[in-house]
Scaffold this motif. Structure first.
Motif, PDB file in Angstrom:
ATOM      1  N   MET A 106      29.163 -32.547 131.267  1.00  0.00           N
ATOM      2  CA  MET A 106      29.849 -33.834 131.397  1.00  0.00           C
ATOM      3  C   MET A 106      29.139 -34.740 132.409  1.00  0.00           C
ATOM      4  O   MET A 106      28.963 -35.937 132.177  1.00  0.00           O
ATOM      5  CB  MET A 106      31.302 -33.607 131.830  1.00  0.00           C
ATOM      6  N   ILE A 107      28.718 -34.179 133.522  1.00  0.00           N
ATOM      7  CA  ILE A 107      28.031 -34.975 134.551  1.00  0.00           C
ATOM      8  C   ILE A 107      26.696 -35.483 134.010  1.00  0.00           C
ATOM      9  O   ILE A 107      26.336 -36.652 134.185  1.00  0.00           O
ATOM     10  CB  ILE A 107      27.820 -34.142 135.831  1.00  0.00           C
ATOM     11  N   GLY A 108      25.948 -34.595 133.345  1.00  0.00           N
ATOM     12  CA  GLY A 108      24.651 -34.989 132.812  1.00  0.00           C
ATOM     13  C   GLY A 108      24.751 -36.074 131.766  1.00  0.00           C
ATOM     14  O   GLY A 108      23.861 -36.934 131.646  1.00  0.00           O
ATOM     15  N   GLU A 109      25.817 -36.065 130.996  1.00  0.00           N
ATOM     16  CA  GLU A 109      25.983 -37.050 129.922  1.00  0.00           C
ATOM     17  C   GLU A 109      26.352 -38.437 130.447  1.00  0.00           C
ATOM     18  O   GLU A 109      26.262 -39.423 129.714  1.00  0.00           O
ATOM     19  CB  GLU A 109      27.050 -36.573 128.935  1.00  0.00           C
ATOM     20  N   ASN A 110      26.779 -38.506 131.688  1.00  0.00           N
ATOM     21  CA  ASN A 110      27.110 -39.808 132.269  1.00  0.00           C
ATOM     22  C   ASN A 110      25.798 -40.530 132.613  1.00  0.00           C
ATOM     23  O   ASN A 110      25.030 -40.077 133.457  1.00  0.00           O
ATOM     24  CB  ASN A 110      27.951 -39.627 133.536  1.00  0.00           C
ATOM     25  N   PRO A 111      25.509 -41.644 131.971  1.00  0.00           N
ATOM     26  CA  PRO A 111      24.200 -42.300 132.150  1.00  0.00           C
ATOM     27  C   PRO A 111      23.970 -42.869 133.548  1.00  0.00           C
ATOM     28  O   PRO A 111      22.846 -43.258 133.883  1.00  0.00           O
ATOM     29  CB  PRO A 111      24.232 -43.424 131.100  1.00  0.00           C
ATOM     30  N   GLU A 112      25.008 -42.947 134.355  1.00  0.00           N
ATOM     31  CA  GLU A 112      24.864 -43.549 135.680  1.00  0.00           C
ATOM     32  C   GLU A 112      24.514 -42.527 136.761  1.00  0.00           C
ATOM     33  O   GLU A 112      24.147 -42.909 137.874  1.00  0.00           O
ATOM     34  CB  GLU A 112      26.160 -44.271 136.060  1.00  0.00           C
ATOM     35  N   VAL A 113      24.626 -41.235 136.447  1.00  0.00           N
ATOM     36  CA  VAL A 113      24.472 -40.207 137.477  1.00  0.00           C
ATOM     37  C   VAL A 113      23.031 -40.080 137.940  1.00  0.00           C
ATOM     38  O   VAL A 113      22.728 -40.160 139.143  1.00  0.00           O
ATOM     39  CB  VAL A 113      25.004 -38.840 136.971  1.00  0.00           C
ATOM     40  N   MET A 114      22.100 -39.865 137.012  1.00  0.00           N
ATOM     41  CA  MET A 114      20.700 -39.626 137.392  1.00  0.00           C
ATOM     42  C   MET A 114      20.086 -40.805 138.155  1.00  0.00           C
ATOM     43  O   MET A 114      19.452 -40.606 139.194  1.00  0.00           O
ATOM     44  CB  MET A 114      19.855 -39.295 136.155  1.00  0.00           C
ATOM     45  N   PRO A 115      20.265 -42.061 137.683  1.00  0.00           N
ATOM     46  CA  PRO A 115      19.715 -43.186 138.456  1.00  0.00           C
ATOM     47  C   PRO A 115      20.294 -43.265 139.868  1.00  0.00           C
ATOM     48  O   PRO A 115      19.569 -43.582 140.820  1.00  0.00           O
ATOM     49  CB  PRO A 115      20.100 -44.412 137.619  1.00  0.00           C
ATOM     50  N   ALA A 116      21.589 -42.975 139.993  1.00  0.00           N
ATOM     51  CA  ALA A 116      22.218 -43.047 141.318  1.00  0.00           C
ATOM     52  C   ALA A 116      21.656 -41.975 142.249  1.00  0.00           C
ATOM     53  O   ALA A 116      21.385 -42.226 143.428  1.00  0.00           O
ATOM     54  CB  ALA A 116      23.730 -42.906 141.190  1.00  0.00           C
ATOM     55  N   LEU A 117      21.482 -40.766 141.715  1.00  0.00           N
ATOM     56  CA  LEU A 117      20.926 -39.685 142.530  1.00  0.00           C
ATOM     57  C   LEU A 117      19.481 -39.975 142.910  1.00  0.00           C
ATOM     58  O   LEU A 117      19.057 -39.708 144.047  1.00  0.00           O
ATOM     59  CB  LEU A 117      21.021 -38.358 141.772  1.00  0.00           C
ATOM     60  N   MET A 118      18.710 -40.528 141.976  1.00  0.00           N
ATOM     61  CA  MET A 118      17.315 -40.829 142.274  1.00  0.00           C
ATOM     62  C   MET A 118      17.215 -41.922 143.343  1.00  0.00           C
ATOM     63  O   MET A 118      16.366 -41.871 144.232  1.00  0.00           O
ATOM     64  CB  MET A 118      16.571 -41.262 141.011  1.00  0.00           C
ATOM     65  N   GLU A 119      18.101 -42.900 143.271  1.00  0.00           N
ATOM     66  CA  GLU A 119      18.104 -43.964 144.283  1.00  0.00           C
ATOM     67  C   GLU A 119      18.408 -43.388 145.663  1.00  0.00           C
ATOM     68  O   GLU A 119      17.823 -43.808 146.668  1.00  0.00           O
ATOM     69  CB  GLU A 119      19.157 -45.014 143.898  1.00  0.00           C
ATOM     70  N   MET A 120      19.306 -42.430 145.701  1.00  0.00           N
ATOM     71  CA  MET A 120      19.661 -41.794 146.972  1.00  0.00           C
ATOM     72  C   MET A 120      18.482 -41.006 147.533  1.00  0.00           C
ATOM     73  O   MET A 120      18.221 -41.005 148.741  1.00  0.00           O
ATOM     74  CB  MET A 120      20.874 -40.879 146.774  1.00  0.00           C
ATOM     75  N   ILE A 121      17.744 -40.328 146.654  1.00  0.00           N
ATOM     76  CA  ILE A 121      16.573 -39.570 147.106  1.00  0.00           C
ATOM     77  C   ILE A 121      15.499 -40.508 147.641  1.00  0.00           C
ATOM     78  O   ILE A 121      14.827 -40.196 148.629  1.00  0.00           O
ATOM     79  CB  ILE A 121      16.008 -38.718 145.941  1.00  0.00           C
ATOM     80  N   LYS A 122      15.380 -41.665 147.054  1.00  0.00           N
ATOM     81  CA  LYS A 122      14.333 -42.608 147.478  1.00  0.00           C
ATOM     82  C   LYS A 122      14.690 -43.317 148.782  1.00  0.00           C
ATOM     83  O   LYS A 122      13.839 -43.479 149.665  1.00  0.00           O
ATOM     84  CB  LYS A 122      14.098 -43.645 146.368  1.00  0.00           C
ATOM     85  N   ASP A 123      15.956 -43.716 148.923  1.00  0.00           N
ATOM     86  CA  ASP A 123      16.306 -44.616 150.028  1.00  0.00           C
ATOM     87  C   ASP A 123      17.348 -44.066 150.994  1.00  0.00           C
ATOM     88  O   ASP A 123      17.651 -44.727 151.991  1.00  0.00           O
ATOM     89  CB  ASP A 123      16.836 -45.953 149.461  1.00  0.00           C
ATOM     90  N   GLY A 124      17.903 -42.881 150.735  1.00  0.00           N
ATOM     91  CA  GLY A 124      18.976 -42.373 151.582  1.00  0.00           C
ATOM     92  C   GLY A 124      18.476 -41.703 152.851  1.00  0.00           C
ATOM     93  O   GLY A 124      17.273 -41.548 153.082  1.00  0.00           O
ATOM     94  N   THR A 125      19.425 -41.324 153.710  1.00  0.00           N
ATOM     95  CA  THR A 125      19.097 -40.530 154.888  1.00  0.00           C
ATOM     96  C   THR A 125      18.671 -39.139 154.448  1.00  0.00           C
ATOM     97  O   THR A 125      18.837 -38.756 153.272  1.00  0.00           O
ATOM     98  CB  THR A 125      20.313 -40.413 155.812  1.00  0.00           C
ATOM     99  N   ASP A 126      18.142 -38.359 155.361  1.00  0.00           N
ATOM    100  CA  ASP A 126      17.739 -36.995 155.008  1.00  0.00           C
ATOM    101  C   ASP A 126      18.922 -36.190 154.482  1.00  0.00           C
ATOM    102  O   ASP A 126      18.773 -35.393 153.554  1.00  0.00           O
ATOM    103  CB  ASP A 126      17.128 -36.296 156.224  1.00  0.00           C
ATOM    104  N   ARG A 127      20.083 -36.368 155.087  1.00  0.00           N
ATOM    105  CA  ARG A 127      21.267 -35.637 154.625  1.00  0.00           C
ATOM    106  C   ARG A 127      21.656 -36.082 153.217  1.00  0.00           C
ATOM    107  O   ARG A 127      22.009 -35.260 152.367  1.00  0.00           O
ATOM    108  CB  ARG A 127      22.427 -35.878 155.594  1.00  0.00           C
ATOM    109  N   ALA A 128      21.578 -37.382 152.958  1.00  0.00           N
ATOM    110  CA  ALA A 128      21.894 -37.888 151.617  1.00  0.00           C
ATOM    111  C   ALA A 128      20.883 -37.368 150.602  1.00  0.00           C
ATOM    112  O   ALA A 128      21.248 -36.960 149.489  1.00  0.00           O
ATOM    113  CB  ALA A 128      21.904 -39.414 151.625  1.00  0.00           C
ATOM    114  N   LYS A 129      19.604 -37.387 150.975  1.00  0.00           N
ATOM    115  CA  LYS A 129      18.567 -36.852 150.083  1.00  0.00           C
ATOM    116  C   LYS A 129      18.832 -35.389 149.771  1.00  0.00           C
ATOM    117  O   LYS A 129      18.675 -34.939 148.633  1.00  0.00           O
ATOM    118  CB  LYS A 129      17.196 -37.015 150.726  1.00  0.00           C
ATOM    119  N   LYS A 130      19.212 -34.638 150.797  1.00  0.00           N
ATOM    120  CA  LYS A 130      19.503 -33.211 150.614  1.00  0.00           C
ATOM    121  C   LYS A 130      20.617 -33.023 149.581  1.00  0.00           C
ATOM    122  O   LYS A 130      20.496 -32.199 148.664  1.00  0.00           O
ATOM    123  CB  LYS A 130      19.899 -32.604 151.960  1.00  0.00           C
TER     124      LYS A 130
END
Length: 686
Positions: free
Chosen positions: A499-523
């Motif tokens: 269900m999570i994978g099928e949501n089209p908004e999940v992967m872009p949001a997670l990738m944005e967090m990895i690119k621009d988030g704090t270390d804890r957010a990236k983790k």
């Protein structure tokens, strides 16, 4: 000679040091006077229990201080017998100072109250010791005014005869606390006025005062669980339940936490972020220490590693080479707590030193610790659920914050809160316009999502879309970070992974967090993606989202070994399939992977490196193998994994060495390929 606070001693223990026999009389006298000044300074401090006994002891020592100052100012010599008496007095005064230090601790008031009888006995014993030392002191040989000597003689008699009974008011309050605990066991509690009377007596007038008592009791439970008897665990748990109930029910405002959690959490993270994982690695194994102990030289090692070192016939310090007079080890509890905090802050698993300790730890967190604690927790859970449902906005926010605190570490607390029905109410608060309320609610859901029954409750109440909304556009970065962590725990259920994978908004949001988030957010984002990858369709979605270049960037630019290890874990999983290997190979990441394998990264990271290289060779064809064969440092690192790596890393390294060796032999048979790599670089691995 004088004991300083913050020495790491446990409360109600008094490790005084006897002055050495060769001490100069003037040095001893000056130290004694300094001690008396410290003790007399407690006269102005708040003492919740044993107040009269403490004041009387301070008064007696104040009289002795005048006497000691007269001796010092008189510039007369001291006989050997006088020095001996003053040494005994110094020992007693050290213990009095520590006892007063415990009584004035603002985080241990309820524990000192409950131990009133024990504390009164300490005063009695120390007063007798002081009286005995003064009684044998040869006053005739001391140069001091007659009236001062008379006062000392009077104090001597008082010290030897004083009863130092428990204060009757202390007894009444202790009985009231015990009555409340009995009520908790039966599922009932006295009126709020009764509880407020107890807190008022102890000077606990604010939420932060109450929270300090909870934290102290929690630390005592942790230490007590390390003992064989665990004698005090049950009662400590009951008192913690009592204080948690008071904190949640009696106080409407959270004070002293600067923003009701967010900034406090941030400042704590800042402290931990200044620490490197190397600070927690055993110098022998280079792994994060599980059971740190300190040897005679002051250096700390993991217990299993240093004991293995000693058993191998090495009676020296591994770091300094200094020969040890004995091979005793002392548990470094302060370092262990710091490691646990670091691991919790960075989502690093903290293993127990053995299965028995692991089972004990899980059992301790899964049960309340006592019947009273169980009853108190259940009543608190029902109370908070009600506040979330019908409370004002401020009451709802405080309830969410209390749930966040209660659910952080205790499995039992999570169970009670889920059973009380807090999850639907917390999900509604995710849409709050107040950033702190939203953050507290998602943080509470993150903690609760670790409980088995909570995942169904979250999804069945429409929580998945709400959490994705917070992940995408949370009002604070911390809220987005907690949403990613919640995704990870929900992804542990196969159905919810899909269900999570099928949501089209999940992967872009997670990738944005990895690119621009704090270390804890990236983790949190990285572990969420790792959790989703066990579903094949999510594997394709990760590659389609062009996450691979972002992960490679972590390998080449991040200073965090934790993030690098997590990125390697995802890449090694992706590389198990041809499309993942193609995507990784296209980013020209081999040099970075080999460099990390050659570094001092922990064994888990090296294991992922070897697995990733092996998968790339199998799925990437001869081009990848040829590049690895040409790497001058790779073979040495692979051979080291055979003996130093994890069992999985050793197997993978063996297979990779064999693959590279066979490739080299095939290439060597062709004249065009000679000179690729010297033959002696390879040995057969069976």
């Amino acid at each position: 000679m004088i004991q300083r606070s913050g020495s790491g001693r446990r409360i109600l223990t008094y490790p005084a040091v006897h002055p050495c026999e060769a001490i100069a009389p003037q040095t001893l006298l000056n130290s004694l006077i300094t001690l008396t000044h410290i003790i007399c300074s407690y006269k102005s401090k708040f003492i919740a229990s044993n107040n009269r006994n403490a004041r009387e002891t301070v008064r007696q020592i104040g009289v002795v201080r005048v006497f000691l100052e007269e001796i010092r100012d008189g510039q007369s010599g001291l006989s050997a017998s006088a020095v001996l008496c003053l040494s005994e007095l110094h020992l007693a005064f050290q213990k009095v100072q520590l006892l007063l230090e415990d009584l004035t601790r603002d985080d241990a008031r309820v524990w000192m109250l409950i131990n009133s009888d024990r504390v009164a006995n300490h005063f009695r014993v120390l007063s007798r010791a002081m009286g005995t030392a003064l009684d044998v002191l040869p006053l005739g040989s001391v140069n001091a005014p007659v009236e001062v000597k008379e006062h000392v003689e009077l104090v001597t008699r008082q010290a030897r005869k004083a009863m130092f009974e428990v204060d009757p008011d202390d007894i009444r309050v202790v009985e009231a606390v015990r009555s409340v605990l009995v009520g908790f066991e039966k599922g009932v509690v006295s009126g709020g006025s009764h509880l407020k009377w107890v807190l008022e007596y102890l000077g606990i007038r604010k939420w932060s005062n109450c929270e300090r008592q909870v934290k102290f009791l929690d630390s005592e439970i942790e230490v007590e669980n390390l003992t064989e008897e665990k004698r005090e665990v049950g009662f400590l748990s009951s008192l913690k339940g009592f204080m948690c109930y008071c904190r949640c029910v009696l106080f409407n405002v959270v004070d002293g936490e600067r923003g009701r959690r967010s900034e406090t959490k941030c400042s704590s993270s800042e402290v931990l972020n200044r620490l490197n994982v190397e600070d927690f690695q055993c110098p022998i194994s280079l792994e994060i220490m599980v059971d740190p102990v300190t040897i005679r030289t002051g250096h700390s090692y993991d217990r299993s590693s240093i004991m293995k070192w000693f058993r191998a016939g090495n009676p020296i310090c591994p770091k300094t080479g200094e020969k040890l007079k004995n091979m005793e080890v002392v548990p470094n509890l302060a370092l262990k707590r710091l490691i646990q905090q670091y691991c919790a802050a960075n989502c690093v698993p903290f293993a127990a030193s053995d299965n028995r300790n692991l089972d004990t730890g899980k059992t301790r967190l899964a049960v309340a610790g006592s019947l009273a604690a169980e009853g108190a927790t259940k009543m608190v859970a029902e109370f908070l659920s009600g506040r979330l449902d019908v409370g004002t906005r401020e009451e709802q926010n405080k309830a969410a914050y209390e749930i966040r605190l209660l659910s952080k570490t205790s499995i039992f607390n999570r169970s009670c809160l889920v059973e009380a029905g807090v999850i639907p109410h917390l999900l509604k608060l995710l849409s709050s316009a107040d950033s702190v309320t939203q953050e507290n609610s998602i943080a509470a859901l993150l903690n609760l999502s670790k409980h088995s029954k909570s995942k169904d409750a979250i999804v069945e109440n429409g929580g998945l879309d709400l959490i994705v909304d917070v992940l995408k556009k949370g009002l604070k970065p911390e809220a987005c970070q907690h949403a990613a962590g919640t995704m990870f725990y929900l992804a542990s259920i196969a159905e919810y992974r899909i269900m999570i994978g099928e949501n089209p908004e999940v992967m872009p949001a997670l990738m944005e967090m990895i690119k621009d988030g704090t270390d804890r957010a990236k983790k949190n984002a990285l572990v969420a993606i790792f959790g989703l990858l066990t579903h094949p369709a999510n594997h394709r979605r990760v590659i389609a989202a062009r996450l691979v270049p972002v992960l490679i960037n972590i390998l080449t630019s991040s200073d965090s070994e934790v993030l690098v290890t997590d990125a390697l874990a995802i890449l090694s999983t992706l590389a198990e399939k041809p499309d993942g290997s193609v995507a990784i190979s296209g980013c020209k990441a081999l040099d970075a992977i080999v460099r990390i394998l050659n570094s001092s990264i922990p064994r888990a990271g090296k294991e992922f490196c070897v697995s990733l290289l092996m998968a790339l060779c199998l799925n990437g064809g001869n081009d990848v193998v040829l590049l690895l064969v040409k790497s001058p440092s790779l073979m040495g690192s692979l051979y080291s994994q055979l003996s130093e790596g994890t069992s999985r890393a050793s197997r993978k390294a063996s297979a990779l060495i064999r693959l590279l060796h066979e490739f080299h032999e095939r290439r060597s048979s062709s004249p065009m390929a000679r000179g690729v790599l010297p033959q002696e670089r390879f040995v057969h691995v069976r």
